[in-house]
Write a protein that holds these residues in place. Structure first.
Motif, short mmCIF file in Angstrom:
data_model
loop_
_atom_site.label_atom_id
_atom_site.label_comp_id
_atom_site.label_asym_id
_atom_site.label_seq_id
_atom_site.Cartn_x
_atom_site.Cartn_y
_atom_site.Cartn_z
N PHE A 154 -1.27 -2.16 -2.16
CA PHE A 154 -2.70 -2.20 -2.52
C PHE A 154 -3.22 -0.80 -2.82
O PHE A 154 -3.91 -0.58 -3.82
CB PHE A 154 -3.49 -2.83 -1.37
CG PHE A 154 -4.98 -2.79 -1.57
CD1 PHE A 154 -5.61 -3.70 -2.40
CD2 PHE A 154 -5.76 -1.82 -0.93
CE1 PHE A 154 -6.99 -3.66 -2.59
CE2 PHE A 154 -7.13 -1.77 -1.11
CZ PHE A 154 -7.75 -2.70 -1.94
N VAL A 155 -2.88 0.16 -1.96
CA VAL A 155 -3.31 1.56 -2.18
C VAL A 155 -2.74 2.08 -3.49
O VAL A 155 -3.44 2.75 -4.26
CB VAL A 155 -2.86 2.44 -0.99
CG1 VAL A 155 -3.08 3.93 -1.31
CG2 VAL A 155 -3.62 2.06 0.28
N VAL A 157 -1.95 0.46 -6.19
CA VAL A 157 -2.68 -0.12 -7.33
C VAL A 157 -4.05 0.51 -7.46
O VAL A 157 -4.50 0.83 -8.57
CB VAL A 157 -2.79 -1.65 -7.16
CG1 VAL A 157 -3.71 -2.24 -8.23
CG2 VAL A 157 -1.41 -2.30 -7.24
N GLN A 158 -4.72 0.71 -6.33
CA GLN A 158 -6.07 1.27 -6.37
C GLN A 158 -6.11 2.68 -6.93
O GLN A 158 -7.09 3.10 -7.54
CB GLN A 158 -6.69 1.27 -4.96
CG GLN A 158 -6.96 -0.12 -4.40
CD GLN A 158 -7.91 -0.93 -5.26
OE1 GLN A 158 -9.01 -0.48 -5.58
NE2 GLN A 158 -7.49 -2.12 -5.65
N PHE A 159 -5.03 3.43 -6.76
CA PHE A 159 -5.00 4.82 -7.23
C PHE A 159 -4.30 4.96 -8.59
O PHE A 159 -3.94 6.06 -8.99
CB PHE A 159 -4.32 5.72 -6.20
CG PHE A 159 -5.24 6.14 -5.09
CD1 PHE A 159 -5.88 7.38 -5.11
CD2 PHE A 159 -5.51 5.28 -4.03
CE1 PHE A 159 -6.73 7.76 -4.09
CE2 PHE A 159 -6.36 5.65 -2.99
CZ PHE A 159 -6.99 6.90 -3.02
N GLY A 160 -4.08 3.85 -9.27
CA GLY A 160 -3.64 3.94 -10.66
C GLY A 160 -2.19 3.66 -10.95
O GLY A 160 -1.75 3.81 -12.10
N GLU A 161 -1.40 3.28 -9.95
CA GLU A 161 -0.02 2.86 -10.15
C GLU A 161 0.91 3.93 -10.73
O GLU A 161 2.01 3.62 -11.16
CB GLU A 161 0.04 1.61 -11.05
CG GLU A 161 -0.72 0.43 -10.49
CD GLU A 161 -0.52 -0.83 -11.31
OE1 GLU A 161 0.44 -0.89 -12.10
OE2 GLU A 161 -1.32 -1.78 -11.15
N GLY A 165 -0.91 7.21 -7.44
CA GLY A 165 -0.80 6.01 -6.62
C GLY A 165 0.33 6.11 -5.61
O GLY A 165 0.17 5.73 -4.45
N TYR A 172 -0.76 7.02 2.95
CA TYR A 172 -1.12 5.83 3.73
C TYR A 172 -0.06 5.55 4.80
O TYR A 172 -0.38 5.36 5.98
CB TYR A 172 -1.27 4.65 2.76
CG TYR A 172 -1.20 3.28 3.40
CD1 TYR A 172 -2.31 2.70 4.01
CD2 TYR A 172 0.00 2.54 3.37
CE1 TYR A 172 -2.23 1.44 4.56
CE2 TYR A 172 0.07 1.27 3.92
CZ TYR A 172 -1.04 0.73 4.52
OH TYR A 172 -0.96 -0.52 5.08
#
Length: 420
Positions: A154-155, A157-161, A165, A172
């Protein structure tokens, strides 16, 4: 008191499911590691070679460390040490730094942490609770695996993959691992290390424990019980290519099967194995003995099935059924260490020795099974793999049957002495 025990077990499970996430980051970040970090397949593979070398050599050191120092110190140090490695990895260091980090994580996770975690779980429960304790440890680690790995994805994806990311995902993992390490320090008790008035006598006491472990036939038999379960467990990996090659399993189902095989069986097999070992057969060793025999019969029947004409879902069900037996064994295969009567003050040395012997199949089993598939095409190669797994299960049955007889004789002698 009872509630405190289960709360402590929950935090031990949390640590046991968290500490290996950074070293297995390829599960989530394999492609970004290549595209954004610039690592090749060979370089990623080399990191696990380095990891295994440090792990194997270091476990001999664990024979001393696990009983010489308190788990209240070793468990948090292991977690925080891995977390600090993750902090460095999040900078995407050069390949040399990457390898050094994997060597360090092997030391912190497998040398300092894992045998001590097994020791802590053993000491947390009574002799009658060992199956359940280790069963819930394995099941709980499966739950933590899913939650923590999903969070990292999830993290990511949220930071742009991309590179950002992956770095965010590593941070994390780092923060969770360090946080669990700090909490563990305050949750775990400090009453189980070898005590003595001076260091010299403490060292002598620990060395006595190592000598006891190395010269005790029951410890060797219990350790080889772990060995034979793990050797068969390594073969579960090859059910995925088997279903793809022989049953033409659709690609969409490969991922779903892998999730069930990796996580669901662990979560279900752990409690079931623990409950059956403690409440039904009332002996982890006897449970292993009969499940070794059942697994050998099951894989023999599986080999005889008409795989060229069977429905793919029947093939999947058959492989998952066999996997469930192995996972129920894997959940409790360290539980006999208490049943054989190893003194609890030597629990760390016994668990470290069990890890040394028990995890040895990782050094050769995958290579052996892979060689069989590379040199024998189609169903023939897979039948060789499955036959080898059956042989390991039969050897495990002989090993556990011998240990069960020795334990029974030991109990009879103890009863006779008590009534004499």
């Amino acid at each position: 008191m009872l509630m405190n025990k289960w709360i402590r077990l929950c935090f031990l499970i949390l640590g046991g499911g968290t500490i290996f996430k950074l070293s297995s980051m390829k599960d989530v970040f394999y492609v970004p590691m290549q595209e954004d970090w610039g690592l090749t397949n060979t370089q990623i593979g080399m990191s696990f070679t380095v990891y295994t070398i440090v792990q194997t050599a270091g476990l001999f050191l664990s024979l001393y460390i696990a009983d010489r120092f308190s788990k209240k110190i070793l468990l948090p140090v292991g977690l925080i040490g891995v977390g600090l490695c993750g902090l460095y990895l999040s900078t995407l260091p050069p390949f040399t730094g990457y390898l050094i980090c994997f060597a360090a994580m092997a030391f912190f996770a497998d040398v300092l942490y894992w045998p001590v975690l097994l020791k802590a779980v053993r000491l947390l429960g009574t002799k009658e609770e060992q199956g359940r304790m280790f069963g819930f440890l394995e099941a709980g680690r499966g739950v933590v695996d899913v939650i923590v790995a999903s969070g990292a994805l999830f993290v990511f994806v949220q930071f742009g993959e991309g590179k950002a990311g992956m770095q965010a995902g590593l941070i994390y993992y780092t923060l969770i691992t360090i946080a669990v390490g700090i909490i563990t320090y305050f949750i775990v008790d400090n009453d189980d290390k070898v005590e003595s008035k001076d260091n010299a006598n403490a060292n002598i006491e620990v060395l006595k424990g190592i000598k006891h472990v190395l010269t005790c036939p029951n410890v060797w038999l219990a350790s080889f019980g772990v060995f034979f379960v793990y050797a068969a467990y390594c073969g579960l990996t090859y059910f995925i290519p088997f279903l793809k090659d022989i049953y033409a399993l659709p690609v969409a189902l490969v991922g779903a099967y892998g999730i069930v095989n990796q996580y669901a069986l662990k979560m279900v097999g752990g409690p079931i194995g623990g409950f059956l070992a403690d409440k039904v057969v009332k002996s982890p060793t006897v449970y292993l003995k009969w499940t070794f025999l059942i697994s050998a019969i099951a894989i023999f029947i599986f080999i005889q099935l008409p795989h060229d004409s069977m429905n793919v879902y029947l093939g999947m069900a058959a492989t998952l059924g066999f996997g469930a037996i192995i996972f129920s064994q894997r959940a409790i295969f360290f539980a006999p260490m208490d049943e054989i009567g190893t003194p609890r003050k030597y629990a760390g040395s016994a668990m470290a020795f069990g890890c040394i012997i028990g995890y040895m199949p990782a050094m050769f089993a995958y290579t052996l099974y892979g060689w069989m598939l590379d040199n024998f095409e189609g169903i023939t190669g897979y039948n060789y793999v499955f036959s080898t797994m059956m042989a390991f299960s039969l050897l495990g049955f002989a090993c556990s049957a011998t240990l069960a007889r020795r334990i029974k004789k030991q109990k009879l002698l103890a009863t006779a002495s008590a009534t004499a």
